[in-house]
Design a protein around this motif. Structure first.
Motif, PDB file in Angstrom:
ATOM      1  N   UNK A   1       0.829  -1.180   0.000  1.00  0.00           N
ATOM      2  CA  UNK A   1       0.000   0.000   0.000  1.00  0.00           C
ATOM      3  C   UNK A   1       0.872   1.241   0.000  1.00  0.00           C
ATOM      4  N   UNK A   2       0.380   2.271  -0.661  1.00  0.00           N
ATOM      5  CA  UNK A   2       1.105   3.534  -0.705  1.00  0.00           C
ATOM      6  C   UNK A   2       0.935   4.317   0.586  1.00  0.00           C
ATOM      7  N   UNK A   3       1.927   5.099   0.874  1.00  0.00           N
ATOM      8  CA  UNK A   3       1.895   5.917   2.083  1.00  0.00           C
ATOM      9  C   UNK A   3       1.176   7.228   1.785  1.00  0.00           C
ATOM     10  N   UNK A   4       0.261   7.607   2.661  1.00  0.00           N
ATOM     11  CA  UNK A   4      -0.488   8.837   2.497  1.00  0.00           C
ATOM     12  C   UNK A   4       0.097   9.885   3.436  1.00  0.00           C
TER      13      UNK A   4
END
Length: 72
Positions: A1-4
Motif C-alpha cells: 500500500x502507498x503511504x499517504x
C-alpha cells in the motif's frame, strides 16, 4: 500500500504580532477562561483542581496560538 501524507504548515517558533482583530479575540478568550478559573477557585485544593487549572492554561496557550497563527 502507498503511504499517504498530508501537507502541514511548518512549525514556527517566531513571535507574531497580533492584529487588532486578533487582540479582540484574545481578550474574549481571556474573559471566558477567567470565568472558568473563578469557578475552579471555589473548589478545594486537590490534584484534580490542579489538573483542571493546568489544562485551562494549556487551552489558553493553544487557542492564542491558533488565533495568531491561524487564518483569523
Amino acid at each position: 500500500m502507498g503511504e499517504v501524507r498530508t501537507q502541514r504548515a511548518p512549525i514556527s517558533f517566531e513571535s507574531v504580532k497580533a492584529s487588532d482583530e486578533q487582540l479582540v479575540l484574545m481578550a474574549e478568550l481571556k474573559a471566558a477562561l477567567y470565568l472558568v478559573t473563578h469557578v475552579l477557585e471555589k473548589l478545594p485544593n486537590s490534584r484534580f483542581r490542579s489538573v483542571a487549572e493546568t489544562n485551562i492554561e494549556q487551552a489558553a496557550m493553544w487557542a492564542n496560538k491558533a488565533i495568531t497563527h491561524g487564518a483569523v
